[in-house]
Design an enzyme around this catalytic site. Structure first.
Site, mmCIF file in Angstrom:
data_model
loop_
_atom_site.group_PDB
_atom_site.id
_atom_site.type_symbol
_atom_site.label_atom_id
_atom_site.label_comp_id
_atom_site.label_asym_id
_atom_site.label_seq_id
_atom_site.Cartn_x
_atom_site.Cartn_y
_atom_site.Cartn_z
ATOM 1 N N LYS A 8 4.680 12.467 4.776
ATOM 2 C CA LYS A 8 4.790 13.616 3.866
ATOM 3 C C LYS A 8 5.027 13.151 2.432
ATOM 4 C CE LYS A 8 5.264 17.705 2.113
ATOM 5 N NZ LYS A 8 6.231 18.712 2.534
ATOM 6 N N LYS A 53 11.670 17.915 -6.198
ATOM 7 C CA LYS A 53 12.653 17.467 -5.208
ATOM 8 C C LYS A 53 12.079 16.355 -4.344
ATOM 9 C CE LYS A 53 12.981 19.258 -1.299
ATOM 10 N NZ LYS A 53 12.534 18.940 0.097
#
Length: 292
Positions: free
Chosen positions: A176, A244
């Site tokens: 990811k 983030k």
């Protein structure tokens, strides 16, 4: 059908939970903001989901415990570190499925704690955003044992179109973060291209049309180019979420002494974006950072 605890009912979590209800699973849901049950998630309760007051209550009797929250500490808090964490009631043999994007080492640490209570763990971060979650077409990257992943696939196939088992626990998170590296650096490239065209007085729409048909063409150009050209910075993907994830990669690469110059440069641009108060706007706002 399985009993499933679903923890985290944000913009992506809610439609994912909805697909599980439609499939006939018994759903026990928990949101960290109680008002979610009266507002955004009310339809889930009306469809048969059981509202719970804590992760521990949600996890009681569950075959699977699904988490979809923000960061590493959030996942740890709801699964094992909090005073009412899921681990307090989770039954031996249950499997945690974490869809959050977190630090790969953090995923391994959480998995080790859960394993001490006989609870398995699969990290299964997703890509595709709210649109894919709503359509049930998410791209999912998994880390875990072959046996656990095989069981988990039977659950997540209800809202994921592409499911890839990468390797052991934590490797789903690695994949990811690789996705985020390629994606956000690409967005920065689109922003710089259109900023260059803008500074030289060229028609942005025509420049976009020209380069999208060439070797510069990409999914991110097709998605972000029109938004930048029309100056539509309404969030499709909130920049704060990309930031983030990107800062996670930056920290991990620094610890590993990896030379990733493009990542470092784009991280600075994201820091400027956040400091400008555009975190809830689309990541195409990287163009505005260049303009500023």
């Amino acid at each position: 059908m399985s009993t499933i605890a679903f923890i985290g009912l944000g913009n992506m979590g809610r439609p994912m939970a909805g697909f599980l209800l439609k499939a006939g699973h018994q759903l026990r849901i928990y949101a960290r903001r109680p008002e979610v049950f009266q507002n955004e998630a009310k339809h889930l309760i009306e469809a048969g989901a059981i509202a719970c007051s804590s992760p521990a209550e949600a996890a009681q009797g569950a075959d699977f415990i699904i988490t979809n929250v923000m960061g590493t500490q959030d996942v740890a808090e709801v699964l094992h570190a909090g005073s009412e964490a899921a681990i307090k009631t989770a039954k031996s043999g249950a499997i945690c499925i974490d869809h959050s994007t977190i630090d790969p080492q953090g995923a391994k640490d959480i998995a080790a704690v859960m394993a001490s209570k006989g609870v398995a763990y699969v990290d299964a971060p997703v890509s595709g955003g709210v649109k894919a979650a709503t359509e049930g077409t998410l791209v999912m990257m998994m880390g875990g044992s072959d046996q656990d992943v095989a069981k988990v696939k039977e659950i997540v196939k209800n809202y994921a179109k592409t499911i890839t088992h990468i390797g052991g626990v934590g490797h789903g998170q690695v994949a990811k973060l690789c996705n985020q590296i390629a994606q956000v650096i690409n967005i920065q490239g689109v922003a710089e291209s259109l900023r260059f065209a803008q500074a030289n007085g060229a028609d942005l729409q025509k420049v976009f049309e020209a380069i999208s048909g060439g070797m510069a063409g990409s999914r991110m150009l097709d998605l972000m180019g029109p938004k930048m050209v029309s100056r539509d910075f309404k969030a499709g993907i909130e920049a704060r979420l990309h930031a983030k994830d990107f800062f996670l990669v930056k920290d991990a690469s620094t610890k590993s002494h990896l030379d990733m110059p493009a990542l470092q440069t784009v991280a600075v641009q994201l820091e400027k974006l956040m400091a400008s108060g555009w975190g809830y706007d689309d990541t195409s706002s990287l163009l505005k950072v260049l303009e500023a």
